[in-house]
Design an enzyme around this catalytic site. Sequence first.
Site, PDB file in Angstrom:
ATOM      1  N   ASP A  89      -9.515  -3.681  -6.687  1.00 54.25           N
ATOM      2  CA  ASP A  89      -9.039  -2.599  -5.824  1.00 54.25           C
ATOM      3  C   ASP A  89      -9.712  -1.299  -6.266  1.00 54.25           C
ATOM      4  OD1 ASP A  89      -7.628  -0.607  -4.474  1.00 54.25           O
ATOM      5  OD2 ASP A  89      -5.716  -1.673  -4.631  1.00 54.25           O
ATOM      6  N   HIS A 143      -7.933  -4.405  -2.648  1.00 51.69           N
ATOM      7  CA  HIS A 143      -6.757  -3.800  -2.036  1.00 51.69           C
ATOM      8  C   HIS A 143      -6.360  -4.612  -0.793  1.00 51.69           C
ATOM      9  CE1 HIS A 143      -4.025  -0.405  -1.545  1.00 51.69           C
ATOM     10  NE2 HIS A 143      -4.248  -0.466  -0.246  1.00 51.69           N
ATOM     11  N   CYS A 167       0.836  -1.194   0.000  1.00 50.75           N
ATOM     12  CA  CYS A 167       0.000   0.000   0.000  1.00 50.75           C
ATOM     13  C   CYS A 167       0.881   1.257   0.000  1.00 50.75           C
ATOM     14  CB  CYS A 167      -0.964  -0.042   1.175  1.00 50.75           C
ATOM     15  SG  CYS A 167      -2.197   1.277   1.165  1.00 50.75           S
TER      16      CYS A 167
END
Length: 299
Positions: free
Chosen positions: A232, A267, A175
């Site tokens: 995502d 994600h 991330c």
Amino acid sequence: MFNDNLSQDLDALLPGQSTAQGATRRTALKAALGVGYAASALPIMAQTAIKTPSAGLTSGEVMIDVNGFKMPAYRAAPEGKTGLPVVLVLSEIFGVHEYIADTARRFAQAGYLAIAPELFVRQGDAQSYGEMAKLIAEVISKVPDAQVMQDLDATVQWAAANGGDTNKLGVTGFCWGGRQTWLYAAHNPKVKAGVAWYGRLVGQASDLTPRHPVDIGANLNGPVLGLYGAADTGIPLDTVDKMKTVLSGGNAASKASTFVVYPAAPHAFHADYRPSFRKEAAEDGWKRATAWFKQHGVA
């Protein structure tokens, strides 16, 4: 108030929730990591799915000198061995909690000196926040990319003096750390390879974040493997396509870079302490990551 870059980060972390709805109660997941490493940060499930043993490893907190500032980091390495390939492990916005430390131990069990530095520590304690929007506004948004690059350079220097062979240097991140993985692969000539897990690729330029991966992707020092999820909501696939175009027109390391996009993965699909965890994609990504490092001289 959030800028567009931070809003994108928050959308990726909490798909389907607005910034105002992003408050999540912090859960006390204790991690036996030694001084400086306490409870895991939000949002989490009851416990991490993977538990990597520390048997046979030297692991725990170290302090890294960055021009007189003492930066904490979690280090794991095969006990009693030197000349080890080095992997920098860059955390999500939640800092170096148990999931990140466990990831470092996974690399150490595979024969690496793995180091996860606390890259937000000057701005605040990421693990002390119970509200994600507040964490981003008060800590993460104040971290300059230049500071991160300097801290990672100091981490590499520490590794060279503590059993690591920095001629075999890799970097991986998740991330927020995935974005920094791309940036560091362009920053440090010693980087042989990188693995970026769902790191944001585009964004508005600012004083603290003057360039983004699409801005530096043509000039990588080592090829990067991008591991991303098609589901995502915070990282649209058209930004992956933009990055592919940049890479294809770049230098040899950039052209050697590639993406794997998992069709059903959201994600944070590697984060085994969160509901976003997808076992199949996480395991496949890990195999690809370790193979990528070996292929490109980080072994």
